[in-house]
Scaffold this active site. Structure first.
Site, PDB file in Angstrom:
ATOM      1  N   ALA A 193       0.835  -1.201   0.000  1.00  0.00           N
ATOM      2  CA  ALA A 193       0.000   0.000   0.000  1.00  0.00           C
ATOM      3  C   ALA A 193       0.877   1.260   0.000  1.00  0.00           C
ATOM      4  O   ALA A 193       1.957   1.240   0.597  1.00  0.00           O
ATOM      5  CB  ALA A 193      -0.919  -0.008   1.218  1.00  0.00           C
ATOM      6  N   PRO A 194       0.460   2.311  -0.694  1.00  0.00           N
ATOM      7  CA  PRO A 194      -0.836   2.521  -1.336  1.00  0.00           C
ATOM      8  C   PRO A 194      -0.974   1.926  -2.730  1.00  0.00           C
ATOM      9  O   PRO A 194      -2.042   2.012  -3.314  1.00  0.00           O
ATOM     10  CB  PRO A 194      -0.946   4.040  -1.393  1.00  0.00           C
ATOM     11  CG  PRO A 194       0.465   4.499  -1.514  1.00  0.00           C
ATOM     12  CD  PRO A 194       1.276   3.541  -0.697  1.00  0.00           C
ATOM     13  N   LYS A 197       3.717   1.303  -6.672  1.00  0.00           N
ATOM     14  CA  LYS A 197       4.750   0.381  -7.170  1.00  0.00           C
ATOM     15  C   LYS A 197       4.120  -0.926  -7.657  1.00  0.00           C
ATOM     16  O   LYS A 197       4.599  -1.527  -8.618  1.00  0.00           O
ATOM     17  CB  LYS A 197       5.784   0.103  -6.080  1.00  0.00           C
ATOM     18  CG  LYS A 197       6.597   1.314  -5.647  1.00  0.00           C
ATOM     19  CD  LYS A 197       7.678   0.905  -4.659  1.00  0.00           C
ATOM     20  CE  LYS A 197       8.342   2.118  -4.030  1.00  0.00           C
ATOM     21  NZ  LYS A 197       7.415   2.865  -3.163  1.00  0.00           N
ATOM     22  N   ASP A 223      -0.359  -6.166   2.331  1.00  0.00           N
ATOM     23  CA  ASP A 223      -0.239  -5.110   3.330  1.00  0.00           C
ATOM     24  C   ASP A 223      -0.936  -5.582   4.597  1.00  0.00           C
ATOM     25  O   ASP A 223      -1.881  -6.372   4.542  1.00  0.00           O
ATOM     26  CB  ASP A 223      -0.858  -3.801   2.848  1.00  0.00           C
ATOM     27  CG  ASP A 223      -0.293  -2.614   3.619  1.00  0.00           C
ATOM     28  OD1 ASP A 223       0.773  -2.112   3.210  1.00  0.00           O
ATOM     29  OD2 ASP A 223      -0.885  -2.211   4.623  1.00  0.00           O
ATOM     30  N   ASP A 288       9.860  -3.127   0.214  1.00  0.00           N
ATOM     31  CA  ASP A 288       9.821  -1.681   0.462  1.00  0.00           C
ATOM     32  C   ASP A 288       9.281  -1.478   1.872  1.00  0.00           C
ATOM     33  O   ASP A 288       8.098  -1.304   2.083  1.00  0.00           O
ATOM     34  CB  ASP A 288       8.913  -1.034  -0.582  1.00  0.00           C
ATOM     35  CG  ASP A 288       8.941   0.473  -0.513  1.00  0.00           C
ATOM     36  OD1 ASP A 288      10.030   1.030  -0.406  1.00  0.00           O
ATOM     37  OD2 ASP A 288       7.863   1.087  -0.551  1.00  0.00           O
ATOM     38  N   CYS A 341      12.315   5.035   2.158  1.00  0.00           N
ATOM     39  CA  CYS A 341      12.366   6.474   1.871  1.00  0.00           C
ATOM     40  C   CYS A 341      12.971   7.184   3.067  1.00  0.00           C
ATOM     41  O   CYS A 341      12.566   8.287   3.423  1.00  0.00           O
ATOM     42  CB  CYS A 341      10.989   7.016   1.527  1.00  0.00           C
ATOM     43  SG  CYS A 341       9.771   6.813   2.818  1.00  0.00           S
TER      44      CYS A 341
END
Length: 845
Positions: A193-194, A197, A223, A288, A341
Site C-alpha cells: 500500500a498505497p 509500485k 499489506d 519496500d 524512503c
C-alpha cells in the site's frame, strides 16, 4: 518506500479523514496579530517549521552529503516537492498521452515556469525508459491553486482516475526498475500500500501481452492493514488485471504455502496439463519496508517537527525481519530489492549488512551502477554511528548495559557484539606476535605497537567489511526530488537452515514460518496496526510515505470513505459450509432483522469460491457467442458460494488459479482480500428480467474477452460512437448510420458491445481486435441503445476519439440533446445501474 507506521496514530487519523494538503496547518487564532504579521496578513495559513537541530546534527555526523553540499541539501529539503507521474505503458492510449504531453503541455505551460525553478514546466525523467515518467516544475499546491494550470491539473486528475497515468513521487518509481521483471515472473510486493509500485509491476508484466491474452506471471501485493488494502485495491483496479492477488498479512510472517501433496484437485477443474505448484515462492521480491520516512520531508513537512533518531532505531529489527522473510520466499536465482524512503543508515546500510551476515554466501549484494545510467545516485556508506539517548555510539561496546535490548550489534557497521570485538582483537594480537616471532627486532616491535594503536582507533569507528558501496542513496538536491535508499540482492543458494529455509531443497521454506526470524527489543511495543513502535528515546509519531502518497491522488476517497472492500464484504455468504464453527445460524432477533454475514476462515473476509454453475456459464457463452478457445473452466471465481445470490463473477489468470488451488490445498493460509478481474455482473434493473442473459460484461473485463465475442457486437461509425458518449442514450431511429440502426435494433435485449469502426468497416463485417480497438459496453433496450460506462470514462473516450479522427462537418452535426437522451424508462434504469456499477468500483476486489 518506507511507511514508518509504528506508533503513527496521527497519520492513521489523517488517512481516514483524507487530509487534503500536508503543507497546511490548522487555522491560528484570528485575534493573534503576530500570526497575521508573520503570514503576510493571511491568518488562514501558516507553513510548518522546516528545521530541526537534532536532524541537522545527526546527518552532518553521518556524512550523508559532503560538507560543502550541506547548505544546498538543506535548502532543497525545505522546498515543496514537484509533482510527478508515470504513464501506464500497457494502456492503449499510452502513445496518445505521451504525444499530448510533448506537443501540447510542454509548450502551453512554458509561460508558467516558476521563479528559481527548472527551465521547463514539465519534463520527462531522463532515467525512466521511453519518456514514460514525467516531473512537473509545479508543486501539488500550485497545481491546485493556480488558475492558469487548471487544464493541466484536470488532465492529471482525469487520466489518473481512469488509470492511464499514476501520480507518484519520482524516486518511488526507481525500485521496480531494478527488479528486472519479466512477464512470466511471480512477484511479491511485501508492503504494497498505497499501490503505486504494485501498479508499476503490473504494467511491466502486462506490457508485451496482446488483446485477449494474459501474462504467465502474477503479482501478490500484501499489506498488514485492511483499510490500506482497500486503498491498494482501489489503486490497482484501474489496471484491470486478472494477474493480481491482494493479501492482508504481516510481511515478516507472510505464509509460505508449501503443500506436501503431489497432486491437486485443480486437475479436475482446469484444462491445463501442467502439474500444479506445490509451494509459493517468487522470482522477484520488492521489500519496500516501513521506515521513519525522512526522505519524504518535502511532501510531508510535519516530519520536521516529529523527527527523532530513535524513530529509525526502533524500526531496525522489524526491517531485518521483513527482509529476511522476503529472501526466504525468493527462489534461488531470484532478485530482491530492499528500499526505504529514509536517509538513516541504521535503517538502510545496517539492515543490508545484517541480512548479508545472516545469509552467509547465499545472498549477494549486486552492483547495478551500470543500469539506468542517467539516474543520479550515490554509493552506500561503509561506516556510520548510532545515536541513542543523546549519545553517539561507535560500536556495540559503547552501549550501556540497560540499552542492549534496544541498541543491538546489527545496527553497527561490524555487526559484532562487545564480546566478539574483544575476541577478534585478541586473535589479531596473537597473529601479530606469531608473525613477529619471539626474536623479532626492536624496530619491528615498535612498528607492531604503532599498528596496534591504529587498529584500536579504527575499532572506535567501525567500517563494514561488506561492499555496501553497491547500495544506492538518492538525495533531494541531485535531481530535485525526494530521498531514497535502494539495495539489490541476488540469491545464489538456499539460505542457511537456521535463517528461515530448509537447506535440503532449493527454495524450500521453513515450516516454522510464524516464528520471528529476529528477536525484537524488549522495549518495543505493538500498536493497533500490528507494527512495532520503539519506546526508546520517547519517539514521537511519524508521518509516512503511505499517507502522503495517497494524497497525490486528487479527490480520492480515503479509507473511511472507501468503506469495506466489495471483495471483503460485498456479498453475504449464505453457505453453511463456510460458516465458522460455533457461530451458529443467524438470528434475526439478535441481528436487528438483518441477516448476519457468515465468515470463512478469515474473520471479516468472504471466501474465494470457484464458480462452477454450468447453467449460468453456458447461458453467458451462448448469449455472447464466446469462442471455445477462451479458457472458462477453472478461471471463474466469486465471493459467494450460493449461485442464486452471486452478483459478480471474477476472472483469474492461469498462475493466479494455480496459487488459489495451492492455497486451498494448504488450508487457506493466504488471507485474500481481492483476487481476479471483474468479468460479469448480474443486471439488477427491472428490464433485465426480460433479458435472455442475467449477466452483463463488466467494463473492466471487456478488453480481455472482446476478441472472443461473436454475438451482441457491432461496428459503429465515429459519429455514432461520439453521440453515444455525449448523450449516453440514443433511439435507434436517431443514429446517423441507417445500417447500424437496423443491426442494433435487431440485437437481443440485454448487454451488447459497440466497437469504433476504422477504415469504413460496415456494422456487418466480422469484428477484428487489435491494440488500438476502442469498444464500449451498452444496453440494448426496446427502442434505444444506452452506454454502460461512467461519466469519467465517457469523457476520456470522447477526448481520445476526437484526437484520433478528423472532425468534418458530419462529426460536428449535433442533435437535440433532450431528444437523443430520450429512451425507454427502463433504459434510464440501465444507465443509472451502469453508473452505480462503476461508482462502487473503489470498494470492489
Amino acid at each position: 518506500m518506507g511507511r514508518g507506521r509504528g506508533g503513527s496514530r496521527t497519520q492513521r487519523r489523517h488517512f481516514r479523514q483524507n487530509r487534503e494538503n500536508v503543507w497546511k496547518r490548522t487555522k491560528p487564532d484570528p485575534s493573534s496579530e503576530s500570526n497575521n504579521e508573520n503570514n503576510g496578513g493571511d491568518p488562514s495559513w501558516q507553513p510548518f517549521a522546516t528545521q530541526n537541530p537534532a536532524f541537522e546534527e545527526y546527518y552532518k555526523e553521518q556524512g550523508i552529503v559532503a560538507p560543502e553540499e550541506w547548505d544546498l541539501f538543506m535548502e532543497v529539503l525545505r522546498k515543496p516537492l514537484p509533482a510527478a507521474f508515470r504513464i501506464n505503458s500497457s494502456s492503449q492510449f499510452c502513445s496518445d498521452i505521451r504525444n499530448q504531453l510533448e506537443s501540447d503541455f510542454m509548450i502551453s505551460l512554458q509561460s508558467e515556469v516558476s521563479e528559481g525553478g527548472e527551465p521547463q514546466p514539465i519534463r520527462p525523467l531522463p532515467w525512466y525508459p521511453e519518456n514514460l515518467a514525467w516531473q512537473s516544475n509545479f508543486s501539488r499546491m500550485q497545481l491546485r491553486k493556480n488558475q492558469t494550470l487548471e487544464r493541466f491539473h484536470e488532465f492529471l486528475k482525469l487520466e489518473n482516475e481512469i488509470g492511464n497515468i499514476t501520480r507518484q513521487e519520482a524516486v518511488s518509481m526507481v525500485p521496480p526498475l531494478f527488479l528486472d521483471v519479466r512477464p512470466e515472473h511471480f512477484i511479491l510486493d511485501m508492503c504494497a500500500a498505497p499501490g503505486s509500485k504494485t501498479f508499476q509491476l503490473l504494467e511491466i508484466i502486462h506490457r508485451s501481452t496482446k488483446p485477449g491474452s494474459l501474462p504467465d506471471g502474477l503479482v501478490v501485493a500484501n499489506d498488514l492493514d485492511v483499510q490500506r488494502c482497500n486503498l491498494l485495491i482501489h489503486q490497482t483496479k484501474r489496471m484491470c488485471t486478472a494477474n493480481l492477488i491482494v493479501t492482508n498479512h504481516e510481511a515478516q510472517h507472510f505464509p509460505g504455502c508449501r503443500s506436501n501433496k503431489k497432486c491437486s484437485s485443480g486437475a479436475e477443474i482446469g484444462t491445463e496439463l501442467e502439474p500444479p505448484i506445490s509451494q509459493l515462492v517468487f522470482d522477484r521480491v520488492l521489500c519496500d519496508v516501513p521506515c521513519s520516512g525522512d526522505g519524504t520531508l518535502r511532501k510531508a513537512p510535519d516530519i520536521w517537527r516529529k523527527w527523532h533518531p530513535g524513530n529509525g532505531n526502533g524500526l531496525h529489527a522489524l526491517q531485518v525481519q521483513i527482509a529476511m522473510r522476503g529472501l526466504s520466499l525468493l527462489k534461488v536465482g531470484g532478485r530482491m530489492v530492499y528500499s526505504t524512503c529514509s536517509m538513516n543508515p541504521v535503517e538502510n546500510e545496517a539492515v543490508i549488512a545484517e541480512i548479508l551476515r545472516k545469509c552467509g554466501g547465499s545472498v549477494e549484494l549486486i552492483d547495478v551502477s551500470s543500469e539506468l545510467p542517467q539516474l543520479v545516485r550515490r554509493s552506500g556508506l561503509k561506516k556510520w554511528k548510532v545515536r541513542d539517548k543523546g549519545q553517539w555510539l561507535s560500536s556495540s561496546k559503547d552501549v550501556g548495559k540497560y540499552r542492549t535490548n534496544a541498541i543491538v550489534p546489527g545496527m553497527f557497521p561490524s555487526g559484532r557484539s562487545h564480546a566478539e570485538s574483544v575476541e577478534h582483537s585478541g586473535s589479531m594480537e596473537q597473529e601479530e606476535k606469531h608473525e613477529n616471532g619471539e626474536n623479532g627486532n626492536v624496530e619491528d616491535a615498535l612498528q607492531s605497537s604503532e599498528d596496534a594503536v591504529i587498529s584500536a582507533n579504527e575499532l572506535d569507528e567501525e567500517v563494514s567489511s561488506f561492499p555496501l558501496e553497491r547500495c544506492m542513496r538518492i538525495v533531494p538536491h541531485d535531481q530535485n526530488g525526494g530521498a531514497f535508499f535502494i539495495a539489490v540482492l541476488h540469491k545464489h543458494s538456499p539460505l542457511p537452515a537456521n535463517q528461515g529455509t530448509a537447506n535440503c531443497l532449493e527454495g524450500d521454506l521453513d515450516s516454522t514460518i510464524d516464528e520471528p526470524l529476529v528477536k525484537l527489543p524488549t522495549q518495543d511495543t505493538e500498536d493497533t496496526n500490528g507494527l512495532l513502535a520503539s519506546l526508546a528515546d520517547d519517539t514521537d509519531e511519524t508521518l509516512t510515505e503511505a499517507a502522503s502518497e495517497a494524497e497525490l491522488i486528487e479527490g480520492e476517497p480515503d479509507g473511511a470513505a472507501l468503506g469495506p472492500d466489495a471483495s471483503i464484504t460485498s456479498e453475504s455468504n449464505v453457505s453453511e459450509a463456510t460458516q465458522v464453527p460455533g457461530d451458529g445460524a443467524a438470528d434475526p432477533k439478535k441481528t436487528g432483522g438483518k441477516r448476519k454475514q457468515l465468515q470463512g476462515k478469515w474473520k471479516g473476509v468472504d471466501p474465494v469460491v470457484f464458480f462452477k454453475d454450468e447453467t449460468v456459464i453456458n447461458a453467458i457463452k451462448t448469449f455472447y457467442g464466446i469462442d471455445e478457445s477462451f479458457p472458462f473452466n477453472g478461471h471463474l471465481v466469486t465471493r459467494n458460494s450460493d449461485t442464486n445470490h452471486v452478483k459478480r463473477i471474477y476472472y483469474i489468470s492461469k498462475p493466479v488459479k494455480d496459487v488459489l488451488e495451492l492455497n486451498f490445498s494448504v488450508g487457506e493460509q493466504l488471507k485474500i482480500t481481492s483476487i481476479g478481474l471483474k468479468m460479469f455482473e448480474r443486471q439488477t434493473a427491472s428490464v433485465a428480467s426480460c433479458a435472455p442473459c442475467a449477466f452483463r460484461i463488466s467494463s473492466e473485463g471487456l478488453p480481455l474477452i472482446l476478441p472472443y465475442i461473436t454475438k451482441q457486437i457491432l461496428y459503429a461509425s465515429p459519429v455514432d460512437v461520439k453521440h453515444l458518449l455525449q448523450y449516453k442514450s440514443i433511439k435507434f431511429s436517431d443514429f446517423v448510420d441507417a445500417e447500424f440502426s437496423v443491426k442494433a435494433s435487431g440485437l437481443m435485449l440485454g448487454c451488447c458491445v459497440i466497437v469504433l469502426s476504422k477504415g469504413g468497416k460496415s456494422s456487418s463485417d466480422p469484428i477484428q481486435v487489435d491494440e488500438s480497438t476502442i469498444a464500449i459496453g451498452c444496453w440494448k433496450g426496446r427502442n434505444s441503445l444506452s452506454v454502460m460506462v461512467t461519466a469519467l470514462d465517457c469523457q476520456e473516450l470522447l477526448e481520445r476519439l476526437l484526437m484520433r479522427i478528423e472532425t468534418g462537418n458530419g462529426l460536428l452535426e449535433t442533435k437535440d440533446e433532450a431528444s437523443n437522451a430520450e429512451g425507454d424508462d427502463d433504459m434510464k434504469d440501465v444507465e443509472r445501474n451502469g453508473d452505480e456499477e462503476n461508482a462502487t468500483a473503489a470498494t470492489e476486489g
